[in-house]
Write an enzyme that holds these catalytic residues in place. Sequence first.
Site, short mmCIF file in Angstrom:
data_model
loop_
_atom_site.label_atom_id
_atom_site.label_comp_id
_atom_site.label_asym_id
_atom_site.label_seq_id
_atom_site.Cartn_x
_atom_site.Cartn_y
_atom_site.Cartn_z
CB SER A 147 -0.94 0.00 1.20
OG SER A 147 -0.24 -0.22 2.41
CG ASP A 387 -1.10 4.71 8.80
OD1 ASP A 387 0.13 4.43 8.87
OD2 ASP A 387 -1.80 4.42 7.82
CG HIS A 390 -0.18 3.83 4.75
ND1 HIS A 390 -0.59 3.04 5.81
CD2 HIS A 390 -0.02 3.00 3.69
CE1 HIS A 390 -0.68 1.78 5.41
NE2 HIS A 390 -0.34 1.72 4.13
#
Length: 416
Positions: A147, A387, A390
């Site tokens: 990702s 997070d 990312h």
Amino acid sequence: MTKQVSLDRRLQSLFPVALASLLVLGTTRLFLDTLKSNHSFVFQLYGRPRGQAERPAVIVSPEDRIDESCNVFEGNWVWNNESGPPHYTEESCPYLVKQVTCQKNGRPDSYYKNWRWQPNDCNLPRFDALKLLQILRGKRLMFVGDSVQRGQFESMVCMVQSILPQGKKSLQRVPPRKIFKIKEFDASIEYYWAPFIVESISDHATKHTVLKRLVKLDSIAKHGKHWEGVDILVFESYVWWMHKPTINATYGSPNDVQEYNVTAAYKLALQTWAEWLESSINPERQKVFFMSMSPTHLWSWEWRPGSDENCYNESYPIQGSYWGTGSNTKIMDIIDDTLQDLKVKVTFLNITQLSEYRKDAHTSIYGERKGKLLTKEQRSDPKNFADCIHWCLPGVPDTWNEILYAHLLKGHQNFL
């Protein structure tokens, strides 16, 4: 009688000249006929026969080529108050997923968008979307990985899509791929989900979890068939390996599941990938890149001793030398050794150090978890829900693509 002999001798002397002339004319005719063929080498370099669409020349000036002596990965982040806004905005690019649109998701500051990477000894060429699309004409550019790599794919799509008119661009989802098609240039920018590069039980594009990892260290054919013939391949694989120090994997027998040390497993996986490259890549027409690890910022005590937080609420890059414990140097060594031994050229884009400084640019509490935006309760607990893997977009992956663009310019051949 003497005159007749003299004439015969003249005719005999002219015969080789006439024969040579006929051979030259025949060879010239054959050469010209070959040039008219779509398969001729000169046609492939310079364009199409009359009646077909011509391919405009792409000229890369010396100023746009990074010098061999310049290391673009060493430098500093500087406040971007001169070269204008980012290449795109969250509002201008409809292809961004919710996971990366931090300001739309409530992030109050936008400072993370306004830093520009400045190499120490040279300048990155200014990104030109049209020039990139001209280089990509008739080609496929594919990002392969997890990702984080999908973020780089979305960044690249957003960096070029604004110059394309409506109806001349489209995004298709063909799991495990996403395909951004550019009609006027007969080109595509693609993403392929393969978090370990080799095959695993996590290869479904949406139904996967890092908690249950089983990697097939010597299996790559299922993925490789989708990579064959792709003109520019950009590989990345790291975060999914690092969930725990060990990983369940098979090697040899598909039924013999064993627990491997992560670095040992990674090395075997990269050997499988390297063997695929050497058997499947045509170096005359394909380019291969490998991205180094994207760093995490999970523990604030690494850059602010005495604290016990993470990347949440960070607004500025780290100043001075820094290397976080989330970036495994043994993995870096394995990548370096593998690329050194390859018979196929792979360009290593070492974006780790420059990204290490950017503790401020992660999605933090302004992203998604399991496909949904964080709830109010989850956002109030950033220590457990932020997070720090990312990246927000626009953001750091745009710089990765500027560097990729610089290398594509560097490798482009001008034909005049």
